[in-house]
Design an enzyme around this catalytic site. Structure first.
Site, PDB file in Angstrom:
ATOM      1  N   ASN A  11     -37.447 -17.576 -11.327  1.00  0.00           N
ATOM      2  CA  ASN A  11     -38.600 -17.378 -10.505  1.00  0.00           C
ATOM      3  C   ASN A  11     -38.426 -16.156  -9.828  1.00  0.00           C
ATOM      4  OD1 ASN A  11     -40.748 -17.711  -8.915  1.00  0.00           O
ATOM      5  ND2 ASN A  11     -39.926 -19.294  -7.678  1.00  0.00           N
ATOM      6  N   TRP A  12     -39.121 -15.290 -10.433  1.00  0.00           N
ATOM      7  CA  TRP A  12     -39.318 -13.847  -9.665  1.00  0.00           C
ATOM      8  C   TRP A  12     -39.970 -13.628  -8.572  1.00  0.00           C
ATOM      9  CZ3 TRP A  12     -39.586  -9.196 -13.926  1.00  0.00           C
ATOM     10  CH2 TRP A  12     -38.350  -9.275 -14.520  1.00  0.00           C
ATOM     11  N   LYS A  13     -40.958 -14.719  -8.179  1.00  0.00           N
ATOM     12  CA  LYS A  13     -41.544 -14.818  -7.054  1.00  0.00           C
ATOM     13  C   LYS A  13     -42.108 -13.464  -6.782  1.00  0.00           C
ATOM     14  CE  LYS A  13     -37.862 -17.647  -4.901  1.00  0.00           C
ATOM     15  NZ  LYS A  13     -37.441 -18.298  -3.746  1.00  0.00           N
ATOM     16  N   HIS A  96     -43.665 -25.229  -5.156  1.00  0.00           N
ATOM     17  CA  HIS A  96     -42.565 -24.573  -4.749  1.00  0.00           C
ATOM     18  C   HIS A  96     -42.677 -24.735  -3.227  1.00  0.00           C
ATOM     19  CE1 HIS A  96     -39.709 -21.501  -3.766  1.00  0.00           C
ATOM     20  NE2 HIS A  96     -39.359 -21.580  -4.948  1.00  0.00           N
ATOM     21  N   GLU A  98     -42.222 -22.605  -1.202  1.00  0.00           N
ATOM     22  CA  GLU A  98     -42.795 -21.284  -0.444  1.00  0.00           C
ATOM     23  C   GLU A  98     -44.351 -21.586  -0.602  1.00  0.00           C
ATOM     24  OE1 GLU A  98     -40.647 -18.327  -2.549  1.00  0.00           O
ATOM     25  OE2 GLU A  98     -38.851 -19.004  -1.489  1.00  0.00           O
ATOM     26  N   GLU A 166     -34.842 -28.607  -4.955  1.00  0.00           N
ATOM     27  CA  GLU A 166     -34.572 -27.335  -4.307  1.00  0.00           C
ATOM     28  C   GLU A 166     -34.558 -27.679  -2.938  1.00  0.00           C
ATOM     29  OE1 GLU A 166     -35.650 -23.803  -6.815  1.00  0.00           O
ATOM     30  OE2 GLU A 166     -37.537 -24.284  -5.784  1.00  0.00           O
ATOM     31  N   GLY A 172     -32.910 -18.858  -1.351  1.00  0.00           N
ATOM     32  CA  GLY A 172     -32.789 -17.477  -0.711  1.00  0.00           C
ATOM     33  C   GLY A 172     -31.712 -17.409   0.391  1.00  0.00           C
ATOM     34  N   SER A 211     -30.130 -21.027  -4.439  1.00  0.00           N
ATOM     35  CA  SER A 211     -28.921 -20.218  -4.425  1.00  0.00           C
ATOM     36  C   SER A 211     -28.064 -20.326  -5.314  1.00  0.00           C
ATOM     37  CB  SER A 211     -28.275 -20.195  -2.869  1.00  0.00           C
ATOM     38  OG  SER A 211     -29.093 -19.738  -1.982  1.00  0.00           O
ATOM     39  N   GLY A 232     -33.960 -18.136  -8.369  1.00  0.00           N
ATOM     40  CA  GLY A 232     -35.125 -16.928  -7.858  1.00  0.00           C
ATOM     41  C   GLY A 232     -34.134 -15.721  -7.756  1.00  0.00           C
ATOM     42  N   GLY A 233     -33.668 -15.396  -6.885  1.00  0.00           N
ATOM     43  CA  GLY A 233     -32.994 -13.884  -6.724  1.00  0.00           C
ATOM     44  C   GLY A 233     -31.997 -13.432  -7.870  1.00  0.00           C
TER      45      GLY A 233
HETATM   46  P1  PGA Z   1     -32.996 -18.593  -4.826  1.00  0.00           P
HETATM   47  O1  PGA Z   1     -34.511 -19.338  -5.150  1.00  0.00           O
HETATM   48  O2  PGA Z   1     -32.362 -18.701  -6.064  1.00  0.00           O
HETATM   49  O3  PGA Z   1     -33.425 -17.094  -4.589  1.00  0.00           O
HETATM   50  O4  PGA Z   1     -32.279 -19.515  -3.651  1.00  0.00           O
HETATM   51  C1  PGA Z   1     -34.607 -20.333  -5.858  1.00  0.00           C
HETATM   52  C2  PGA Z   1     -36.145 -20.600  -5.734  1.00  0.00           C
HETATM   53  O5  PGA Z   1     -36.887 -20.598  -4.810  1.00  0.00           O
HETATM   54  O6  PGA Z   1     -36.539 -21.245  -6.920  1.00  0.00           O
END
Ligand code: PGA
Length: 249
Positions: A11-13, A96, A98, A166, A172, A211, A232-233
């Site tokens: 997930n590149w956000k 998600h 967010e 999650e 993050g 993470s 994510g990251g």
């Molecule tokens: P993260 O994000 O790997 O940067 O913690 C995961 C996500 O939000 O799907």
């Protein structure tokens, strides 16, 4: 569950420009080394077309990060599930944390979006997860059960969906739950889905997200009931993303 092919979705956000495309090419090349793992990239919508071209014919699938519940219409800035299908996506992330937190999406909104993804012939990756306050007050399983009941549409009994656990406090932050905590929640999700959908519920793939990094992927992916990762990251760099996939093999 461990007999199911693992899925690692990136997930590149709100990250990635045209200059990021060499990373996608490197992921395509490296994907050949992890044949037992399914990979997906969920780039920002601006890159969907270019990423779609880059991964064409490879083992990597394309995903969207969100969609609107309607097919089309006067919804400035929104993208429908049909549009994701049109650009060649296989998955769309919905719910998600967010989106839930920053855009006020309720379980009902998430369920409508998941239904829209199924309507478009794609697979929703439906996210659930507790906040730190909820975990600290011992309400994790209750919160997850409520999110599942409200966010997973009844149609999940007929069409494939993916669920991502999650924990909000792990996203993050570099913090991850213990193996026992992941196993507990994944076990509870699996039991809830089997109770609601029977055999179809047993077939639902359950991802862990929050993470996930190259150095903890192997441990997290080995947990009973974990069928892959939502990353994510660490999904922005091919070398990290591919090392996570290798951790599943
Ligand atoms: P993260 O994000 O790997 O940067 O913690 C995961 C996500 O939000 O799907």
């Amino acid at each position: 569950m461990t007999d199911r092919k693992k899925l690692v979705a990136g997930n590149w956000k709100m990250n990635g420009l045209a200059a990021s495309l060499p990373e996608v090419h490197a992921m395509v090349t490296g994907a050949a080394d992890v044949p037992g793992v399914e990979l997906a990239i969920c780039p920002p919508a601006t890159l969907a077309g270019a990423v779609g071209v880059a991964i064409k014919g490879s083992a990597i699938g394309l995903g969207g990060q969100d969609c609107h519940a309607e097919k089309s219409g006067a919804f400035t800035g929104d993208i429908s599930a049909e549009m994701w299908a049109d650009v060649g996506a296989r998955y769309v992330i919905v719910g998600h944390s967010e989106r839930r937190t920053l855009h006020g999406e309720t379980d009902a909104v998430v369920s409508a979006k998941a239904l829209a993804v199924l309507r478009a012939g794609l697979t929703p990756i439906i996210c659930v997860g507790e906040s730190l306050a909820e975990r600290d007050s011992g309400r994790t399983l209750e919160v997850i059960a409520g999110q599942l009941a409200g966010s997973v549409p009844d149609a999940a009994g007929q069409s494939p969906v993916v669920i991502a656990y999650e924990p909000v406090w792990a996203i993050g932050t570099g913090r991850t739950p213990t193996v026992a905590q992941v196993a507990e929640v994944h076990g509870a999700i699996a039991a809830a889905m089997e109770a609601r959908f029977g055999a179809a519920g047993k077939g639902i793939r359950l991802l862990y997200g929050g993470s996930v990094k190259p150095d903890n992927a192997r441990e997290l992916m080995a947990v009973a009931g974990v069928d892959g990762a939502l990353v994510g990251g660490a999904s922005l760099k091919a070398v990290d993303f591919l090392r996570i996939a290798q951790g599943c093999a």
